[in-house]
Design a protein around this motif. Structure first.
Motif, PDB file in Angstrom:
ATOM      1  N   ILE A 102      -3.755  14.349  20.727  1.00 36.70           N
ATOM      2  CA  ILE A 102      -3.817  15.339  19.524  1.00 36.70           C
ATOM      3  C   ILE A 102      -3.687  16.552  19.539  1.00 36.70           C
ATOM      4  CG2 ILE A 102      -5.606  15.830  17.821  1.00 36.70           C
ATOM      5  CD1 ILE A 102      -7.052  13.071  18.256  1.00 36.70           C
ATOM      6  N   ASP A 103      -4.186  17.179  20.726  1.00 42.53           N
ATOM      7  CA  ASP A 103      -4.035  18.674  20.900  1.00 42.53           C
ATOM      8  C   ASP A 103      -3.004  19.101  21.320  1.00 42.53           C
ATOM      9  OD1 ASP A 103      -5.671  20.963  21.482  1.00 42.53           O
ATOM     10  OD2 ASP A 103      -5.143  21.145  23.435  1.00 42.53           O
ATOM     11  N   CYS A 104      -1.825  18.301  21.712  1.00 41.02           N
ATOM     12  CA  CYS A 104      -0.487  18.547  21.882  1.00 41.02           C
ATOM     13  C   CYS A 104       0.349  18.423  20.771  1.00 41.02           C
ATOM     14  CB  CYS A 104       0.013  17.779  22.808  1.00 41.02           C
ATOM     15  SG  CYS A 104      -0.589  18.239  24.564  1.00 41.02           S
ATOM     16  N   LEU A 126     -10.402  12.343  15.608  1.00 45.42           N
ATOM     17  CA  LEU A 126     -10.706  11.554  16.861  1.00 45.42           C
ATOM     18  C   LEU A 126     -11.435  10.763  16.900  1.00 45.42           C
ATOM     19  CD1 LEU A 126     -10.148  11.600  19.927  1.00 45.42           C
ATOM     20  CD2 LEU A 126     -11.723  13.458  20.160  1.00 45.42           C
ATOM     21  N   PRO A 127     -12.845  10.576  16.121  1.00 46.71           N
ATOM     22  CA  PRO A 127     -13.810   9.479  16.100  1.00 46.71           C
ATOM     23  C   PRO A 127     -12.833   8.148  15.486  1.00 46.71           C
ATOM     24  CG  PRO A 127     -14.715  11.352  15.451  1.00 46.71           C
ATOM     25  CD  PRO A 127     -13.356  11.699  15.559  1.00 46.71           C
ATOM     26  N   ALA A 128     -12.439   8.514  14.424  1.00 46.21           N
ATOM     27  CA  ALA A 128     -11.712   7.217  13.858  1.00 46.21           C
ATOM     28  C   ALA A 128     -10.579   6.614  14.911  1.00 46.21           C
ATOM     29  CB  ALA A 128     -11.109   7.657  12.495  1.00 46.21           C
ATOM     30  N   ILE A 129      -9.828   7.553  15.582  1.00 47.03           N
ATOM     31  CA  ILE A 129      -8.671   7.038  16.326  1.00 47.03           C
ATOM     32  C   ILE A 129      -9.222   6.271  17.611  1.00 47.03           C
ATOM     33  CG2 ILE A 129      -7.072   7.825  18.033  1.00 47.03           C
ATOM     34  CD1 ILE A 129      -6.349   9.951  15.799  1.00 47.03           C
ATOM     35  N   LYS A 130     -10.336   6.748  18.163  1.00 45.28           N
ATOM     36  CA  LYS A 130     -11.115   6.173  19.130  1.00 45.28           C
ATOM     37  C   LYS A 130     -11.463   4.912  18.646  1.00 45.28           C
ATOM     38  CE  LYS A 130     -14.247   8.779  21.561  1.00 45.28           C
ATOM     39  NZ  LYS A 130     -15.204   9.554  21.781  1.00 45.28           N
ATOM     40  N   ASP A 182      -3.979   6.445   0.624  1.00 44.76           N
ATOM     41  CA  ASP A 182      -4.215   7.288  -0.568  1.00 44.76           C
ATOM     42  C   ASP A 182      -5.579   8.147  -0.365  1.00 44.76           C
ATOM     43  OD1 ASP A 182      -1.830   7.231  -1.522  1.00 44.76           O
ATOM     44  OD2 ASP A 182      -2.416   5.848  -3.306  1.00 44.76           O
ATOM     45  N   GLU A 183      -6.523   7.368   0.230  1.00 41.32           N
ATOM     46  CA  GLU A 183      -7.827   7.704   0.429  1.00 41.32           C
ATOM     47  C   GLU A 183      -8.119   8.756   1.506  1.00 41.32           C
ATOM     48  OE1 GLU A 183     -10.534   4.291  -0.169  1.00 41.32           O
ATOM     49  OE2 GLU A 183      -9.618   4.066  -2.011  1.00 41.32           O
ATOM     50  N   GLY A 184      -7.066   8.748   2.588  1.00 43.93           N
ATOM     51  CA  GLY A 184      -6.990   9.482   3.827  1.00 43.93           C
ATOM     52  C   GLY A 184      -7.464   8.526   4.991  1.00 43.93           C
ATOM     53  N   THR A 185      -7.743   7.374   4.493  1.00 43.61           N
ATOM     54  CA  THR A 185      -8.134   6.410   5.946  1.00 43.61           C
ATOM     55  C   THR A 185      -6.922   6.040   6.776  1.00 43.61           C
ATOM     56  OG1 THR A 185      -9.662   5.257   4.359  1.00 43.61           O
ATOM     57  CG2 THR A 185      -9.024   4.141   6.453  1.00 43.61           C
ATOM     58  N   ILE A 186      -7.315   6.218   8.069  1.00 41.78           N
ATOM     59  CA  ILE A 186      -6.597   6.031   9.044  1.00 41.78           C
ATOM     60  C   ILE A 186      -6.112   4.575   9.394  1.00 41.78           C
ATOM     61  CG2 ILE A 186      -5.848   6.228  11.346  1.00 41.78           C
ATOM     62  CD1 ILE A 186      -7.457   8.959  11.407  1.00 41.78           C
ATOM     63  N   LEU A 187      -5.015   3.938   9.302  1.00 38.09           N
ATOM     64  CA  LEU A 187      -4.602   2.724   9.310  1.00 38.09           C
ATOM     65  C   LEU A 187      -4.189   2.169  10.635  1.00 38.09           C
ATOM     66  CD1 LEU A 187      -2.946   2.303   5.680  1.00 38.09           C
ATOM     67  CD2 LEU A 187      -5.435   2.006   6.403  1.00 38.09           C
ATOM     68  N   ALA A 188      -3.284   3.216  10.974  1.00 41.53           N
ATOM     69  CA  ALA A 188      -2.498   3.007  12.636  1.00 41.53           C
ATOM     70  C   ALA A 188      -2.171   4.218  13.115  1.00 41.53           C
ATOM     71  CB  ALA A 188      -1.266   2.323  12.253  1.00 41.53           C
ATOM     72  N   ILE A 189      -2.088   4.264  14.404  1.00 41.69           N
ATOM     73  CA  ILE A 189      -1.727   5.640  15.264  1.00 41.69           C
ATOM     74  C   ILE A 189      -0.801   5.193  16.240  1.00 41.69           C
ATOM     75  CG2 ILE A 189      -4.088   6.794  14.761  1.00 41.69           C
ATOM     76  CD1 ILE A 189      -3.749   5.421  18.258  1.00 41.69           C
ATOM     77  N   ALA A 190      -0.174   6.316  16.633  1.00 38.73           N
ATOM     78  CA  ALA A 190       0.708   6.210  17.868  1.00 38.73           C
ATOM     79  C   ALA A 190       0.755   7.579  18.363  1.00 38.73           C
ATOM     80  CB  ALA A 190       2.290   5.700  17.470  1.00 38.73           C
ATOM     81  N   LEU A 197       0.723  -1.151  -0.079  1.00 35.92           N
ATOM     82  CA  LEU A 197       0.106   0.046   0.138  1.00 35.92           C
ATOM     83  C   LEU A 197       0.996   1.240  -0.128  1.00 35.92           C
ATOM     84  CD1 LEU A 197      -2.598  -0.792   2.689  1.00 35.92           C
ATOM     85  CD2 LEU A 197      -3.106  -0.866   0.424  1.00 35.92           C
ATOM     86  N   ASN A 198       0.548   2.337  -0.684  1.00 30.61           N
ATOM     87  CA  ASN A 198       1.199   3.541  -0.699  1.00 30.61           C
ATOM     88  C   ASN A 198       0.715   4.351   0.754  1.00 30.61           C
ATOM     89  OD1 ASN A 198       2.656   5.761  -1.337  1.00 30.61           O
ATOM     90  ND2 ASN A 198       1.036   6.660  -2.462  1.00 30.61           N
ATOM     91  N   VAL A 199       1.367   4.445   1.650  1.00 33.28           N
ATOM     92  CA  VAL A 199       1.048   5.195   2.880  1.00 33.28           C
ATOM     93  C   VAL A 199       1.872   6.275   3.319  1.00 33.28           C
ATOM     94  CG1 VAL A 199       0.095   2.811   3.965  1.00 33.28           C
ATOM     95  CG2 VAL A 199       2.528   3.372   4.376  1.00 33.28           C
ATOM     96  N   THR A 200       1.471   6.903   4.060  1.00 31.12           N
ATOM     97  CA  THR A 200       2.111   8.452   4.575  1.00 31.12           C
ATOM     98  C   THR A 200       1.698   8.563   5.945  1.00 31.12           C
ATOM     99  OG1 THR A 200       0.357   9.738   3.751  1.00 31.12           O
ATOM    100  CG2 THR A 200       2.201   9.349   2.149  1.00 31.12           C
ATOM    101  N   LEU A 201       2.504   9.309   6.593  1.00 27.12           N
ATOM    102  CA  LEU A 201       2.345   9.815   8.111  1.00 27.12           C
ATOM    103  C   LEU A 201       1.829  11.349   8.220  1.00 27.12           C
ATOM    104  CD1 LEU A 201       3.014   8.412  10.820  1.00 27.12           C
ATOM    105  CD2 LEU A 201       5.055   9.793  10.980  1.00 27.12           C
ATOM    106  N   HIS A 202       1.007  11.449   9.164  1.00 31.17           N
ATOM    107  CA  HIS A 202       0.205  12.615   9.079  1.00 31.17           C
ATOM    108  C   HIS A 202       0.052  12.954  10.611  1.00 31.17           C
ATOM    109  CE1 HIS A 202      -0.935  13.104   5.062  1.00 31.17           C
ATOM    110  NE2 HIS A 202      -1.196  11.774   4.960  1.00 31.17           N
ATOM    111  N   PHE A 203       0.321  14.113  11.064  1.00 29.68           N
ATOM    112  CA  PHE A 203      -0.090  14.400  12.570  1.00 29.68           C
ATOM    113  C   PHE A 203      -1.497  14.651  12.358  1.00 29.68           C
ATOM    114  CE2 PHE A 203       4.312  15.586  12.583  1.00 29.68           C
ATOM    115  CZ  PHE A 203       4.799  15.201  13.954  1.00 29.68           C
ATOM    116  N   ALA A 204      -2.271  13.836  13.512  1.00 31.32           N
ATOM    117  CA  ALA A 204      -3.462  13.874  13.599  1.00 31.32           C
ATOM    118  C   ALA A 204      -4.197  15.186  13.957  1.00 31.32           C
ATOM    119  CB  ALA A 204      -4.079  12.666  14.553  1.00 31.32           C
ATOM    120  N   GLU A 205      -5.538  15.362  13.487  1.00 33.66           N
ATOM    121  CA  GLU A 205      -6.239  16.403  13.980  1.00 33.66           C
ATOM    122  C   GLU A 205      -7.551  16.209  14.791  1.00 33.66           C
ATOM    123  OE1 GLU A 205      -6.912  18.658  10.169  1.00 33.66           O
ATOM    124  OE2 GLU A 205      -4.801  18.911   9.950  1.00 33.66           O
TER     125      GLU A 205
END
Length: 184
Positions: free
Chosen positions: A54-56, A18-22, A65-73, A6-14
């Motif tokens: 997230i706030d910090c 939050l709902p997807a991360i929860k 590529d579609e902006g779906t969150i696949l993993a978080i840390a 998969l083509n994946v990228t890392l982003h800082f969450a906004e």
């Protein structure tokens, strides 16, 4: 080592993530319970911890590529007080407020499991961490029964260091701790 196709990228969450991360945290909590691992079974990390990360600006999200969150840390720079109470070992780089980053609350979306994304995720997190010239090392810990996460940590270049207290855990409860000294 297998990596994802998969083509994946890392982003800082906004905050709008939050709902997807929860949902990912809930999936991870359920996955740990299915394996009989007591990690995160007491409600940790609470919604306020997730939102605070997230706030910090500490939560990173692996997205497709579609902006779906696949993993978080969470990438937390600065003194991590439970890590100062390490037992049965010593960090290879002495901690100051700026010279290490702790990786916390790693979770993979249920639909992402089995797609060999963890190596890509760790590579991208470490690439992000290396952008800060002050950071000399990276620390991470996990539950002593979470052998899957221990495998992920070890295969991504971390070395076992010792035991650290569990945040919010019982006084004698310890997680296994690892670190990586960054080469530049």
């Amino acid at each position: 080592m297998t990596t994802s196709t998969l083509n994946v990228t890392l982003h800082f969450a906004e905050m709008n993530d939050l709902p997807a991360i929860k949902d990912i945290i809930t999936d991870a909590r359920d996955f740990l319970a299915e394996q009989g691992i007591n990690q995160w079974q007491d409600g940790y990390p609470e919604d306020s911890v997730i939102a605070g990360d997230i706030d910090c600006g500490e939560t990173v999200a692996l997205k497709d590529d579609e902006g779906t969150i696949l993993a978080i840390a969470s990438l937390v720079k600065g003194i991590d007080h439970p890590y100062e109470a390490i037992t049965d070992g010593t960090w290879r780089v002495t901690g100051t407020e700026t010279n290490y980053v702790s990786i916390h609350r790693v979770a993979m979306a249920k639909a992402s499991r089995g797609h060999h994304l963890t190596h890509d995720f760790f590579d991208l997190m470490l690439e992000q961490i290396r952008l800060d010239p002050e950071v000399e090392s990276v620390r991470i810990d996990t539950h002593p029964q979470n052998f899957g996460m221990q495998h992920v940590i070890e295969t991504n270049g971390f070395s076992y260091i010792g035991l650290v207290p569990v945040t919010g855990g019982q006084p004698d409860e310890r997680n296994v701790a690892y670190d990586m000294v960054l080469d530049r």
